[in-house]
Scaffold this motif. Structure first.
Motif, PDB file in Angstrom:
ATOM      1  N   THR A   1       0.858  -1.172   0.000  1.00  0.00           N
ATOM      2  CA  THR A   1       0.000   0.000   0.000  1.00  0.00           C
ATOM      3  C   THR A   1       0.895   1.222   0.000  1.00  0.00           C
ATOM      4  OG1 THR A   1      -1.626  -1.204   1.296  1.00  0.00           O
ATOM      5  CG2 THR A   1      -1.854   1.174   1.219  1.00  0.00           C
ATOM      6  N   ARG A   2       0.635   2.077  -0.923  1.00  0.00           N
ATOM      7  CA  ARG A   2       1.419   3.303  -1.005  1.00  0.00           C
ATOM      8  C   ARG A   2       0.522   4.462  -0.556  1.00  0.00           C
ATOM      9  NH1 ARG A   2       4.753   4.609  -6.309  1.00  0.00           N
ATOM     10  NH2 ARG A   2       5.906   2.827  -5.507  1.00  0.00           N
ATOM     11  N   LEU A   3       0.944   5.134   0.465  1.00  0.00           N
ATOM     12  CA  LEU A   3       0.181   6.270   0.977  1.00  0.00           C
ATOM     13  C   LEU A   3       0.745   7.560   0.417  1.00  0.00           C
ATOM     14  CD1 LEU A   3      -0.178   5.373   4.750  1.00  0.00           C
ATOM     15  CD2 LEU A   3      -1.901   5.185   2.977  1.00  0.00           C
ATOM     16  N   ARG A   4      -0.116   8.381  -0.036  1.00  0.00           N
ATOM     17  CA  ARG A   4       0.284   9.718  -0.473  1.00  0.00           C
ATOM     18  C   ARG A   4      -0.358  10.716   0.467  1.00  0.00           C
ATOM     19  NH1 ARG A   4      -0.179   9.884  -6.990  1.00  0.00           N
ATOM     20  NH2 ARG A   4       1.830   8.892  -7.383  1.00  0.00           N
ATOM     21  N   ILE A   5       0.461  11.334   1.228  1.00  0.00           N
ATOM     22  CA  ILE A   5      -0.046  12.332   2.165  1.00  0.00           C
ATOM     23  C   ILE A   5       0.222  13.695   1.551  1.00  0.00           C
ATOM     24  CG2 ILE A   5       0.148  13.297   4.476  1.00  0.00           C
ATOM     25  CD1 ILE A   5       1.045  10.491   5.376  1.00  0.00           C
ATOM     26  N   ARG A   6      -0.841  14.412   1.334  1.00  0.00           N
ATOM     27  CA  ARG A   6      -0.712  15.737   0.729  1.00  0.00           C
ATOM     28  C   ARG A   6      -1.157  16.799   1.723  1.00  0.00           C
ATOM     29  NH1 ARG A   6      -3.949  14.594  -4.720  1.00  0.00           N
ATOM     30  NH2 ARG A   6      -5.430  14.096  -3.104  1.00  0.00           N
TER      31      ARG A   6
END
Length: 99
Positions: free
Chosen positions: A11-16
């Motif tokens: 799982t790749r999380l992208r926190i923006r």
């Protein structure tokens, strides 16, 4: 060692960072300057010098951006300021615009 039928999933999380919105204060001929300065200090946490500078900018230009915040915070600050102005009987107006 892996169990039969087990799958591994990455799982790749992208926190923006949240988008920011400008709070714009509009000039009117009825709201006293000291009330505007008080709003800038108490709600927007400006120091007295910055609050007076922004108030004069609004007065001279007709409007000015007074801060940039995530949407919920911007709306809450505008609603709080509007409630104080209404309570005091002033037509003080602020808007929220995408930065």
């Amino acid at each position: 060692m892996s169990v039969q039928g087990e799958t591994k999933e990455r799982t790749r999380l992208r926190i923006r960072e949240p988008r920011h919105y400008r709070v714009v204060m509009h000039n009117d001929d009825f709201t006293p300057m000291d009330f505007v300065v008080e709003i800038l200090i108490s709600i927007f946490h400006k120091n007295e010098v910055e609050a007076e500078r922004l108030m004069l900018m609004v007065h001279e230009s007709g409007k000015a951006a007074i801060g940039s915040y995530p949407y919920d915070i911007a709306v809450t600050k505008v609603q709080t300021a509007a409630a104080k102005a209404k309570e005091a009987g002033y037509p003080f107006r602020m808007t929220v615009e995408e930065a």
